[in-house]
Scaffold this motif. Sequence first.
Motif, PDB file in Angstrom:
ATOM      1  N   ALA A 191       0.838  -1.204   0.000  1.00  0.00           N
ATOM      2  CA  ALA A 191       0.000   0.000   0.000  1.00  0.00           C
ATOM      3  C   ALA A 191       0.870   1.251   0.000  1.00  0.00           C
ATOM      4  CB  ALA A 191      -0.915  -0.001   1.214  1.00  0.00           C
ATOM      5  N   PRO A 192       0.599   2.200  -0.885  1.00  0.00           N
ATOM      6  CA  PRO A 192       1.410   3.424  -0.946  1.00  0.00           C
ATOM      7  C   PRO A 192       1.334   4.214   0.356  1.00  0.00           C
ATOM      8  CG  PRO A 192       0.025   3.202  -2.893  1.00  0.00           C
ATOM      9  CD  PRO A 192      -0.445   2.176  -1.922  1.00  0.00           C
ATOM     10  N   ALA A 193       2.440   4.839   0.697  1.00  0.00           N
ATOM     11  CA  ALA A 193       2.473   5.683   1.900  1.00  0.00           C
ATOM     12  C   ALA A 193       1.964   7.076   1.551  1.00  0.00           C
ATOM     13  CB  ALA A 193       3.899   5.749   2.436  1.00  0.00           C
ATOM     14  N   GLY A 194       1.598   7.816   2.579  1.00  0.00           N
ATOM     15  CA  GLY A 194       1.233   9.214   2.398  1.00  0.00           C
ATOM     16  C   GLY A 194      -0.214   9.462   2.029  1.00  0.00           C
ATOM     17  N   ILE A 195      -1.007   8.411   1.915  1.00  0.00           N
ATOM     18  CA  ILE A 195      -2.423   8.592   1.579  1.00  0.00           C
ATOM     19  C   ILE A 195      -3.160   9.157   2.789  1.00  0.00           C
ATOM     20  CG2 ILE A 195      -4.540   7.430   0.846  1.00  0.00           C
ATOM     21  CD1 ILE A 195      -2.294   7.590  -1.260  1.00  0.00           C
ATOM     22  N   ARG A 196      -3.958  10.183   2.549  1.00  0.00           N
ATOM     23  CA  ARG A 196      -4.736  10.803   3.629  1.00  0.00           C
ATOM     24  C   ARG A 196      -6.088  10.091   3.750  1.00  0.00           C
ATOM     25  NH1 ARG A 196      -5.501  16.502   1.513  1.00  0.00           N
ATOM     26  NH2 ARG A 196      -5.217  15.459  -0.510  1.00  0.00           N
ATOM     27  N   THR A 197      -6.362   9.550   4.917  1.00  0.00           N
ATOM     28  CA  THR A 197      -7.619   8.841   5.128  1.00  0.00           C
ATOM     29  C   THR A 197      -8.471   9.555   6.174  1.00  0.00           C
ATOM     30  OG1 THR A 197      -6.722   7.413   6.870  1.00  0.00           O
ATOM     31  CG2 THR A 197      -6.504   6.642   4.596  1.00  0.00           C
ATOM     32  N   ALA A 198      -9.761   9.374   6.054  1.00  0.00           N
ATOM     33  CA  ALA A 198     -10.694   9.942   7.043  1.00  0.00           C
ATOM     34  C   ALA A 198     -11.856   8.973   7.211  1.00  0.00           C
ATOM     35  CB  ALA A 198     -11.198  11.312   6.590  1.00  0.00           C
ATOM     36  N   GLU A 199     -12.332   8.835   8.448  1.00  0.00           N
ATOM     37  CA  GLU A 199     -13.498   8.016   8.749  1.00  0.00           C
ATOM     38  C   GLU A 199     -14.501   8.863   9.513  1.00  0.00           C
ATOM     39  OE1 GLU A 199     -12.285   4.585  10.952  1.00  0.00           O
ATOM     40  OE2 GLU A 199     -11.246   3.651   9.245  1.00  0.00           O
ATOM     41  N   TRP A 200     -15.780   8.672   9.210  1.00  0.00           N
ATOM     42  CA  TRP A 200     -16.800   9.432   9.929  1.00  0.00           C
ATOM     43  C   TRP A 200     -18.139   8.709   9.837  1.00  0.00           C
ATOM     44  CZ3 TRP A 200     -15.129  10.498   5.066  1.00  0.00           C
ATOM     45  CH2 TRP A 200     -16.080  10.722   4.073  1.00  0.00           C
ATOM     46  N   TYR A 201     -19.068   9.144  10.664  1.00  0.00           N
ATOM     47  CA  TYR A 201     -20.437   8.644  10.624  1.00  0.00           C
ATOM     48  C   TYR A 201     -21.369   9.800  10.295  1.00  0.00           C
ATOM     49  CZ  TYR A 201     -18.776   4.420  12.992  1.00  0.00           C
ATOM     50  OH  TYR A 201     -18.109   3.254  13.309  1.00  0.00           O
ATOM     51  N   GLU A 202     -22.394   9.498   9.521  1.00  0.00           N
ATOM     52  CA  GLU A 202     -23.407  10.500   9.253  1.00  0.00           C
ATOM     53  C   GLU A 202     -24.778   9.825   9.176  1.00  0.00           C
ATOM     54  OE1 GLU A 202     -21.777  12.117   5.597  1.00  0.00           O
ATOM     55  OE2 GLU A 202     -23.340  11.119   4.443  1.00  0.00           O
ATOM     56  N   ARG A 203     -25.794  10.550   9.580  1.00  0.00           N
ATOM     57  CA  ARG A 203     -27.147   9.993   9.603  1.00  0.00           C
ATOM     58  C   ARG A 203     -27.839  10.315   8.282  1.00  0.00           C
ATOM     59  NH1 ARG A 203     -29.222   7.452  13.635  1.00  0.00           N
ATOM     60  NH2 ARG A 203     -27.599   8.229  15.039  1.00  0.00           N
ATOM     61  N   ASN A 204     -28.379   9.291   7.632  1.00  0.00           N
ATOM     62  CA  ASN A 204     -29.022   9.514   6.335  1.00  0.00           C
ATOM     63  C   ASN A 204     -30.488   9.904   6.513  1.00  0.00           C
ATOM     64  OD1 ASN A 204     -30.459   7.136   6.798  1.00  0.00           O
ATOM     65  ND2 ASN A 204     -29.387   5.945   5.244  1.00  0.00           N
ATOM     66  N   SER A 205     -31.183  10.099   5.410  1.00  0.00           N
ATOM     67  CA  SER A 205     -32.558  10.587   5.466  1.00  0.00           C
ATOM     68  C   SER A 205     -33.513   9.558   6.047  1.00  0.00           C
ATOM     69  CB  SER A 205     -33.025  10.993   4.064  1.00  0.00           C
ATOM     70  OG  SER A 205     -32.983   9.887   3.187  1.00  0.00           O
ATOM     71  N   ARG A 206     -33.093   8.300   6.144  1.00  0.00           N
ATOM     72  CA  ARG A 206     -33.925   7.276   6.777  1.00  0.00           C
ATOM     73  C   ARG A 206     -33.609   7.116   8.259  1.00  0.00           C
ATOM     74  NH1 ARG A 206     -34.031   1.983   5.031  1.00  0.00           N
ATOM     75  NH2 ARG A 206     -31.973   1.952   4.054  1.00  0.00           N
ATOM     76  N   GLY A 207     -32.730   8.000   8.771  1.00  0.00           N
ATOM     77  CA  GLY A 207     -32.412   7.992  10.190  1.00  0.00           C
ATOM     78  C   GLY A 207     -31.357   6.998  10.604  1.00  0.00           C
ATOM     79  N   LEU A 208     -30.653   6.389   9.643  1.00  0.00           N
ATOM     80  CA  LEU A 208     -29.640   5.383   9.947  1.00  0.00           C
ATOM     81  C   LEU A 208     -28.251   6.011   9.979  1.00  0.00           C
ATOM     82  CD1 LEU A 208     -31.010   2.582   7.617  1.00  0.00           C
ATOM     83  CD2 LEU A 208     -31.111   2.594  10.121  1.00  0.00           C
ATOM     84  N   GLU A 209     -27.464   5.623  10.961  1.00  0.00           N
ATOM     85  CA  GLU A 209     -26.092   6.118  11.073  1.00  0.00           C
ATOM     86  C   GLU A 209     -25.181   5.285  10.171  1.00  0.00           C
ATOM     87  OE1 GLU A 209     -23.666   7.844  14.791  1.00  0.00           O
ATOM     88  OE2 GLU A 209     -23.840   5.656  14.804  1.00  0.00           O
ATOM     89  N   ILE A 210     -24.571   5.942   9.214  1.00  0.00           N
ATOM     90  CA  ILE A 210     -23.802   5.278   8.165  1.00  0.00           C
ATOM     91  C   ILE A 210     -22.312   5.537   8.374  1.00  0.00           C
ATOM     92  CG2 ILE A 210     -23.397   5.113   5.681  1.00  0.00           C
ATOM     93  CD1 ILE A 210     -26.134   4.094   6.620  1.00  0.00           C
ATOM     94  N   PHE A 211     -21.511   4.464   8.258  1.00  0.00           N
ATOM     95  CA  PHE A 211     -20.058   4.596   8.330  1.00  0.00           C
ATOM     96  C   PHE A 211     -19.518   4.975   6.952  1.00  0.00           C
ATOM     97  CE2 PHE A 211     -15.883   2.684   7.533  1.00  0.00           C
ATOM     98  CZ  PHE A 211     -15.126   3.319   8.505  1.00  0.00           C
ATOM     99  N   CYS A 212     -18.645   5.975   6.928  1.00  0.00           N
ATOM    100  CA  CYS A 212     -18.098   6.491   5.671  1.00  0.00           C
ATOM    101  C   CYS A 212     -16.573   6.580   5.775  1.00  0.00           C
ATOM    102  CB  CYS A 212     -18.645   7.884   5.369  1.00  0.00           C
ATOM    103  SG  CYS A 212     -20.421   8.075   5.640  1.00  0.00           S
TER     104      CYS A 212
END
Length: 377
Positions: free
Chosen positions: A82-103
């Motif tokens: 896997a290449p080095a230096g890749i910027r990663t981010a993880e977050w959760y957001e609630r969709n229009s059906r009220g479900l918390e989605i991992f992104c």
Amino acid sequence: METLRFPSHTLSPFPFTHPSPKHTLNTAVSLSAKKKSTIEGLSEELKAIASQNLDFAPSRRRVREAFSEVHQQLDHFLFKTAPAGIRTAEWYERNSRGLEIFCKSWMPEPNVLIKAALCFCHGYGSTCTFFFEGVAKRIAASGYAVYAMDYPGFGLSEGLHGYIPSFEDLVDDIIEHYRKINERPEVRDLPRFILGQSMGGAIALKAQLKEPNNWDGVILVAPMCKISDEMLPTAAVLKVLNLLSKVMPKAKLFPNRDLSELTFREPGKRKVAGYNVISYDDPTRLKTGMELLSATQDVESQLQKVSAPLLILHGAADKVTDPLASQFLYEKASSKDKTLKIYEGSYHGILEGEPDDTIFAVHNDIISWLDCRCSVK
């Protein structure tokens, strides 16, 4: 286009068997806990963690956290190169059906110009992390902003594990999330592509059919776009399953079949796959199975409406999804720009389960195809 001989025997993208209606009724048992972990070399503590009930997102999130250090030590081409230096981010957001989605997102290094956004749809039972981490990093290193999400009920997102009450809702969840992604400042005016693997291929196709002008290209890896007629349940069993799906939709009624030997050509990579401990590998829930069947039938009936630039990649020896169906899609799609690549001898998991040189070639084919379509923008 490369022309290869296809295998004469293929299995459907969904491992149906032909139990009798009586057997089907007698097996209507929803497991209360994940089966005991068979991963070699784990401590008893990690075995216990991996064997716990994963029906709901909080437990899946705890298990993933517990295995984070183990995952960093796994011996697999995707992780080691896997290449080095890749910027990663993880977050959760609630969709229009009220479900918390991992992104999650993977971005190239700050000094690398972003060429386009690539949005990923994972396969049935899988997640948007683990193996895809290595794939995403390679694509990101080539100048692409890569985004992914776990579907409701899979990975780290909310929802009953492995449960798809409506395939149409699932497609709408994908469309909603990636519509927001495509409005992000870093990719707002850039080309946008969608990549779907296996069941994710059916999702990507349906997303393109619903919003045909929203994508600059669709990439399909061993897509689930047709179930072989000979692999369908008998009409009598299908009728029983359809009726039962209305009264006990969450029951794990479809007999489980271990598809790992059909997905991973290399035994060593097959063992590594077991460490994706939050994947869903219990018997398929009844409503989920009926939704998958309905979705593939719907996709098959609309192949001629697929109009976006299209890259289809499939293993010639794939017995999980039918490479002949990819050939059929290639011939039927109305896309003026379409490419089909078949990899001789390769199984279902061409992104992660093949010899290293094949995995490398598949990734390069994806990146080269993207580069050609971004250079003219």
